[in-house]
Write an enzyme that holds these catalytic residues in place. Structure first.
Site, PDB file in Angstrom:
ATOM      1  N   ASP A 118       7.674   2.415   5.890  1.00 13.04           N
ATOM      2  CA  ASP A 118       7.389   2.636   4.525  1.00 13.04           C
ATOM      3  C   ASP A 118       6.954   3.988   4.753  1.00 13.04           C
ATOM      4  OD1 ASP A 118       6.151   1.160   2.968  1.00 13.04           O
ATOM      5  OD2 ASP A 118       4.323   0.512   4.104  1.00 13.04           O
TER       6      ASP A 118
ATOM      7  N   LYS B 169       7.475  -8.340  -0.641  1.00  9.82           N
ATOM      8  CA  LYS B 169       8.491  -8.215   0.291  1.00  9.82           C
ATOM      9  C   LYS B 169       8.998  -9.389   1.543  1.00  9.82           C
ATOM     10  CE  LYS B 169       5.722  -3.729   0.352  1.00  9.82           C
ATOM     11  NZ  LYS B 169       4.512  -3.225   0.628  1.00  9.82           N
TER      12      LYS B 169
ATOM     13  N   GLN C 193      -0.321  -2.860   4.853  1.00 16.19           N
ATOM     14  CA  GLN C 193       0.009  -2.842   3.439  1.00 16.19           C
ATOM     15  C   GLN C 193      -1.367  -1.951   2.331  1.00 16.19           C
ATOM     16  OE1 GLN C 193       2.100  -4.354   1.261  1.00 16.19           O
ATOM     17  NE2 GLN C 193       0.641  -3.330  -0.392  1.00 16.19           N
TER      18      GLN C 193
HETATM   19  C1  BQF Z   1       8.323  -5.035 -10.960  1.00 17.77           C
HETATM   20  C2  BQF Z   1       2.097  -0.989  -5.395  1.00 17.77           C
HETATM   21  C3  BQF Z   1       0.429   0.355  -5.816  1.00 17.77           C
HETATM   22  C4  BQF Z   1      -0.363   0.394  -4.842  1.00 17.77           C
HETATM   23  C5  BQF Z   1      -0.092  -0.275  -3.297  1.00 17.77           C
HETATM   24  C6  BQF Z   1       8.474  -5.638  -8.791  1.00 17.77           C
HETATM   25  C7  BQF Z   1       6.538  -4.252  -7.566  1.00 17.77           C
HETATM   26  C8  BQF Z   1       5.580  -4.041  -8.315  1.00 17.77           C
HETATM   27  C9  BQF Z   1       6.724  -4.403  -9.272  1.00 17.77           C
HETATM   28  C10 BQF Z   1       5.742  -4.155  -5.985  1.00 17.77           C
HETATM   29  C11 BQF Z   1       3.177  -1.198  -4.769  1.00 17.77           C
HETATM   30  C12 BQF Z   1       4.535  -0.714  -6.441  1.00 17.77           C
HETATM   31  C13 BQF Z   1       3.923  -2.241  -3.704  1.00 17.77           C
HETATM   32  C14 BQF Z   1       7.057  -4.640 -10.389  1.00 17.77           C
HETATM   33  C15 BQF Z   1       5.091  -2.576  -4.130  1.00 17.77           C
HETATM   34  C16 BQF Z   1       5.739  -1.927  -5.767  1.00 17.77           C
HETATM   35  O1  BQF Z   1       8.938  -5.383 -11.314  1.00 17.77           O
HETATM   36  O2  BQF Z   1       7.905  -4.377 -11.391  1.00 17.77           O
HETATM   37  C17 BQF Z   1       7.692  -4.760  -7.398  1.00 17.77           C
HETATM   38  O3  BQF Z   1       6.152  -5.073  -5.293  1.00 17.77           O
HETATM   39  N1  BQF Z   1       5.482  -3.197  -4.687  1.00 17.77           N
HETATM   40  C18 BQF Z   1       2.854  -2.166  -2.590  1.00 17.77           C
HETATM   41  O4  BQF Z   1       3.269  -2.795  -1.861  1.00 17.77           O
HETATM   42  O5  BQF Z   1       1.503  -1.400  -2.420  1.00 17.77           O
HETATM   43  C19 BQF Z   1       1.196  -0.521  -3.743  1.00 17.77           C
HETATM   44  C20 BQF Z   1       1.347   0.285  -5.962  1.00 17.77           C
END
Ligand code: BQF
Length: 291
Positions: free
Chosen positions: A119, A52, A96
């Site tokens: 968010d 991010k 987060q």
């Molecule tokens: C990709 C998330 C579960 C719990 C908290 C790119 C992300 C993921 C995959 C990513 C996620 C999942 C995020 C890919 C943010 C998605 O190339 O397939 C990016 O950064 N995510 C999060 O901030 O918190 C989570 C999943």
């Protein structure tokens, strides 16, 4: 079968946002600023927050990362949130998730000023979404909506089966797909752990959104020929075959499901990269809202 390239679309959106940010700067308007609060040092959370912050830099945003030890008290964390609520340089911020067990996540979510809740987790934004009022949409459903839009995928009158009813994916996705707009106008079936006839339902689906968080759950025998399949799963399992030391698994058994699909998202590189761009778009909007 068309592979929905989330990585490519995310890159396109990144370039569009970067252009607008450059124009804002040229016109003397405020540079968008996203802050992130990271508690503890969970590996996956570190990766997500890092991605991010990196995206912020790539589009020309200001960003700040506030890190706290996992033993921070709930009161201290709420105090840090209040500081960001009151900081006029910060347009939007995220906390987060997940948070350590001693902190009440709902209390934290409700402490964020809805106008800075990029968010889209605050009940005010959830309620506005339900009423089809302008709001910050949660990142994953917003990312999926943008993919459907960019690929011109027909949704009107389609039967969409959403698997999973989480606050951040399944429930809001169901609402957005049922709205009277494009993408939307779907007949939506929300399914979950107590659903008795899941396969019967998915076999009738023109579109399936798999968001239950079980690696390779959706198999070919559950999917109708020509269906659109959106895979929201990202289960990280240790692997010695990748340089990162882990491998990502979706909720869909991709190799056997893909040949039956009209469109399908891969994991990685499907919905995941779009979630980050949703956050970036929401932050730009939060900043525009103050112009
Ligand atoms: C990709 C998330 C579960 C719990 C908290 C790119 C992300 C993921 C995959 C990513 C996620 C999942 C995020 C890919 C943010 C998605 O190339 O397939 C990016 O950064 N995510 C999060 O901030 O918190 C989570 C999943």
């Amino acid at each position: 079968m068309v592979l929905i390239d989330g990585k490519k679309i995310a890159q396109e959106i990144k370039e569009e946002v970067a252009k607008e940010v450059a124009q804002r700067k040229a016109r003397g308007l405020k540079t968008p600023h996203l802050s992130a609060i990271l508690v503890g040092n969970d590996g996956a959370s570190e990766t997500y927050v890092g991605a991010k912050v990196k995206s912020c830099h790539e589009v020309g945003f200001e960003s700040s990362l506030l890190r706290f030890d996992s033993n921070i008290s709930e009161e201290e964390l709420l105090n840090e949130i209040e500081k960001l609520n009151n900081d006029p340089s910060v347009d939007g911020f995220i906390v987060q998730l997940p948070l350590p067990k001693h902190i009440n996540e709902q209390k934290v979510i409700e402490a964020v000023n809805p106008a800075k809740d990029v968010d889209g987790f605050h009940p005010v934004n959830a309620g506005k979404m339900l009423l089809n009022l302008p709001s910050f949409l949660p990142a994953t459903p917003y990312g999926i909506i943008q993919l459907l839009e960019r690929y011109n995928i027909e949704t009107s009158g389609k039967h969409c089966v959403v698997i999973g009813r989480s606050n951040i994916v399944g429930m809001p996705m169901s609402v957005l797909l049922a709205r009277n707009s494009y993408p939307g106008n779907c007949t939506v079936t929300i399914t979950h752990s107590r659903t008795k006839n899941l396969k019967e339902l998915t076999l009738q689906a023109d579109m399936i959104v798999a968001a239950l968080g079980k690696a390779e759950f959706l198999t070919a025998d559950m999917v109708k020929q020509g269906a659109v399949v959106i895979d929201v799963g990202i289960t990280r399992l240790p692997s010695d075959k990748t340089k990162s030391g882990f491998k990502l698994f979706g909720d869909v058994k991709f190799d056997e499901v893909a040949p039956k699909c009209s469109y399908i998202t891969p994991v990685p590189g499907g919905v995941g990269p779009m979630t980050i761009m949703s956050l970036i778009k929401n932050t730009l909007q939060a900043c525009r809202n103050k112009d």
